[in-house]
Motif scaffolding. Structure first.
Motif, short mmCIF file in Angstrom:
data_model
loop_
_atom_site.label_atom_id
_atom_site.label_comp_id
_atom_site.label_asym_id
_atom_site.label_seq_id
_atom_site.Cartn_x
_atom_site.Cartn_y
_atom_site.Cartn_z
N ARG A 51 2.02 16.02 -6.02
CA ARG A 51 2.48 14.65 -5.94
C ARG A 51 1.37 13.74 -5.46
O ARG A 51 0.77 13.99 -4.41
CB ARG A 51 3.66 14.56 -4.96
N PRO A 52 1.05 12.69 -6.19
CA PRO A 52 0.01 11.77 -5.72
C PRO A 52 0.51 10.99 -4.51
O PRO A 52 1.71 10.79 -4.35
CB PRO A 52 -0.22 10.84 -6.92
N PRO A 53 -0.40 10.55 -3.66
CA PRO A 53 0.03 9.78 -2.48
C PRO A 53 0.61 8.43 -2.89
O PRO A 53 0.16 7.82 -3.86
CB PRO A 53 -1.26 9.62 -1.66
N SER A 54 1.61 7.99 -2.14
CA SER A 54 2.18 6.67 -2.37
C SER A 54 1.20 5.61 -1.87
O SER A 54 0.28 5.92 -1.10
CB SER A 54 3.51 6.54 -1.63
N PRO A 55 1.35 4.36 -2.28
CA PRO A 55 0.44 3.31 -1.78
C PRO A 55 0.39 3.23 -0.26
O PRO A 55 -0.71 3.11 0.30
CB PRO A 55 1.01 2.03 -2.41
#
Length: 306
Positions: A51-55
């Motif tokens: 999962r990519p990091p959220s802003p």
């Protein structure tokens, strides 16, 4: 260093000379550099699908990187202060070198660390949104903007004393308590009044002592922890507990950060602090796997970012 490591590993290399071991270590480092050069995208491939990091998470990593990766590695207090100031932080106190102290329970090793503070909203909140779905850290569990932010940075491996913490990698049983930030603000204030001394009693409570789970705002967490980093976190706790409790009571958001060894110690120390500072968060860079146990990992995932 090789002689010290040889003494720790139980005699498996007793028939090897120090020169041979040094050559083997340099050869291993060269092979790893070669492997990375041959396939520079190997690490990216290994984490493909994650999962990519959220802003907000990405913003938090960018905010704390200068402190965790640079400021806490300074060799003098003056340099720690100067580098922190360039990023808007006031240096409160710290120790620029790791140390070993003989105690009744054996030798204990404490890593280098630095405590910074600045007024204004917390970095994680300024990124927009909430951090992993929880209210942003601060004195008010309801998400009210804190009056400032305090950042405790713990240094990564930098000298032989740090290496010995890393090498003490046995898994040991670990029990602690996690407070629910939505219900714990009132009880945390009462606890801060009882434990402002920051003595061994405070450490026992934060580490899961008999009274750490009082009330219905805490849940027990059981699992395993890296022995060397757990000992370092427990040794560091009395040094930082009183100032962190004071800053928390004054409305400051509390964030722990670190790199490598420092990130592992910061993660464990965050778990130890949760019963007393329910909104404390941790941001780690290259965090090693220092905790195990389904319940413990599920809880830690809500307040430790790596």
């Amino acid at each position: 260093m090789i002689s010290t490591l040889r003494a720790m590993e139980g005699g498996a290399t007793k028939d090897k000379s120090t020169a041979s071991l040094a050559a083997a270590l340099y050869y291993l480092m060269a092979r790893r550099r070669e492997a990375r050069g041959n396939e520079p995208e190997a690490e990216a491939h290994a984490f493909r699908g994650s999962r990519p990091p959220s802003p907000p998470e990405l913003h938090a990593l960018m905010v704390y990187a200068p402190i965790a990766l640079y400021a806490v590695y300074c060799e003098t207090l003056v340099e720690m202060q100067r580098l922190g100031a360039t990023h808007g932080y006031q240096f409160l106190f710290g120790v620029p070198s790791s140390s070993a102290v003989a105690t009744a329970f054996g030798e204990r090793r404490r890593p280098a660390f630095a405590l910074y503070a600045r007024k204004g909203g917390a970095g994680a909140k300024r990124g927009g949104g909430e951090w992993r779905g929880e209210a942003s850290s601060g004195a008010d569990a309801g998400g009210a903007s804190p009056c400032g932010e305090a950042v405790l940075a713990i240094r990564g491996t930098n000298d032989l004393s740090d290496v010995l913490i890393d090498a003490n990698a046995a898994g040991v049983p670990f029990s602690a308590y996690d407070a629910d930030p939505s219900r714990a603000s009132a009880t945390s204030s009462a606890r801060s009044g009882r434990r402002r001394d920051g003595d061994e009693g405070g450490e026992a409570s934060a580490a899961g002592g008999d009274d750490a789970g009082e009330g219905d705002d805490a849940r027990p967490l059981h699992g395993w922890a890296h022995e060397g980093m757990l000992e370092a976190a427990r040794w560091l706790l009395p040094d930082v507990l009183t100032p962190l409790m004071h800053l928390h009571a004054s409305g400051y958001a509390i964030v722990l950060c670190g790199h490598s060894l420092g990130a592992g110690i910061a993660a464990i120390l965050t778990v130890l602090l949760r019963p007393l500072i329910p909104t404390v968060r941790c941001v780690g860079f290259a965090t090693p796997p220092v905790l195990a146990g389904d319940g413990l990992l599920r809880a830690a995932g809500g307040f430790i970012e790596s």
